[in-house]
Design a protein around this motif. Structure first.
Motif, short mmCIF file in Angstrom:
data_model
loop_
_atom_site.label_atom_id
_atom_site.label_comp_id
_atom_site.label_asym_id
_atom_site.label_seq_id
_atom_site.Cartn_x
_atom_site.Cartn_y
_atom_site.Cartn_z
N PHE A 53 12.76 -24.40 18.67
CA PHE A 53 13.54 -25.62 18.82
C PHE A 53 12.97 -26.67 17.87
N THR A 54 13.82 -27.37 17.14
CA THR A 54 13.36 -28.39 16.19
C THR A 54 12.93 -29.68 16.87
N GLY A 55 13.31 -29.85 18.13
CA GLY A 55 13.04 -31.10 18.83
C GLY A 55 14.16 -32.10 18.62
N LEU A 56 15.21 -31.69 17.92
CA LEU A 56 16.33 -32.58 17.59
C LEU A 56 17.63 -32.05 18.17
N LYS A 57 18.58 -32.97 18.33
CA LYS A 57 19.92 -32.60 18.80
C LYS A 57 20.94 -33.07 17.77
N ASP A 58 22.06 -32.35 17.68
CA ASP A 58 23.10 -32.72 16.72
C ASP A 58 23.93 -33.89 17.24
N VAL A 59 24.98 -34.25 16.53
CA VAL A 59 25.81 -35.41 16.91
C VAL A 59 26.47 -35.24 18.27
N ASN A 60 26.60 -33.99 18.74
CA ASN A 60 27.20 -33.73 20.05
C ASN A 60 26.17 -33.51 21.15
N GLU A 87 9.46 -24.86 8.21
CA GLU A 87 8.33 -24.54 7.33
C GLU A 87 7.25 -25.58 7.55
N ASP A 88 6.04 -25.12 7.72
CA ASP A 88 4.88 -26.01 7.87
C ASP A 88 5.11 -27.08 8.93
N GLY A 89 5.78 -26.71 10.02
CA GLY A 89 5.99 -27.63 11.12
C GLY A 89 7.13 -28.61 10.94
N ASN A 90 7.83 -28.55 9.80
CA ASN A 90 8.97 -29.43 9.57
C ASN A 90 10.27 -28.63 9.60
N SER A 91 11.34 -29.27 10.08
CA SER A 91 12.65 -28.64 10.13
C SER A 91 13.45 -29.09 8.91
N TYR A 92 13.98 -28.12 8.18
CA TYR A 92 14.73 -28.41 6.97
C TYR A 92 16.13 -27.82 7.03
N ILE A 93 17.03 -28.45 6.28
CA ILE A 93 18.34 -27.88 6.05
C ILE A 93 18.19 -27.03 4.80
N LEU A 94 18.47 -25.75 4.91
CA LEU A 94 18.35 -24.85 3.77
C LEU A 94 19.50 -25.14 2.82
N GLY A 95 19.18 -25.55 1.64
CA GLY A 95 20.19 -25.95 0.67
C GLY A 95 19.73 -27.22 -0.01
N GLU A 96 20.46 -27.64 -0.99
CA GLU A 96 20.00 -28.77 -1.79
C GLU A 96 20.73 -30.06 -1.46
N VAL A 106 15.83 -32.31 8.43
CA VAL A 106 16.89 -32.43 9.43
C VAL A 106 16.87 -33.82 10.06
N SER A 107 15.69 -34.31 10.40
CA SER A 107 15.58 -35.60 11.09
C SER A 107 16.12 -36.76 10.26
N ASP A 108 16.11 -36.63 8.95
CA ASP A 108 16.64 -37.70 8.09
C ASP A 108 18.17 -37.78 8.12
#
Length: 130
Positions: A53-60, A87-96, A106-108
């Motif tokens: 779990f990333t610790g985050l929730k989406d807009v819904n 990766e390294d404890g951070n959640s990322y959106i795969l892609g540019e 993700v959190s941004d």
């Protein structure tokens, strides 16, 4: 809270609400489901894919896990379907990020993200946006 879910590769289904995980020798896995205090034992770790779990929730308000497929309406890029990685404890959106060329945290961009599936049940979603 650190939480996991596991994709059962044999039965093609998720085991949700995994609250504790132990792997002692690389081939066994133990977990506690729903804080029961009893550890369930699995003899073949290769049959399960753990996703954190990333610790985050989406807009819904849906919890975002590693392996989820999201649709982003990030203001500096085209609406895009991407995968969540950790990766390294951070959640990322795969892609540019089209503005910087980097993976996006993700959190941004949480207010612009909607979970639309996951890599196991909906892999076709990743191909549709290409």
């Amino acid at each position: 809270m650190i939480k996991f879910r596991a994709w059962n590769q044999i039965d093609s289904e998720y085991i949700n609400e995994i609250n504790a995980v132990m792997g002692l020798d690389g081939s066994h896995i133990w977990w506690d489901i729903n804080d029961s205090g009893e550890m369930k034992y699995e003899d073949d770790q290769d049959n399960y894919k753990l996703e954190q779990f990333t610790g985050l929730k989406d807009v819904n308000g849906k919890e975002i896990y590693e392996g989820d497929i999201i649709k982003s309406s990030y203001k500096y890029a085209q609406p895009k379907v991407s995968q969540i990685i950790i990766e390294d404890g951070n959640s990322y959106i795969l892609g540019e990020d089209l503005a910087t060329g980097n993976e996006m945290l993700v959190s941004d961009h949480i207010s612009e993200i909607k979970v639309i599936g996951n890599v196991h049940e909906n892999p076709e979603l990743l191909k549709e946006d290409k």
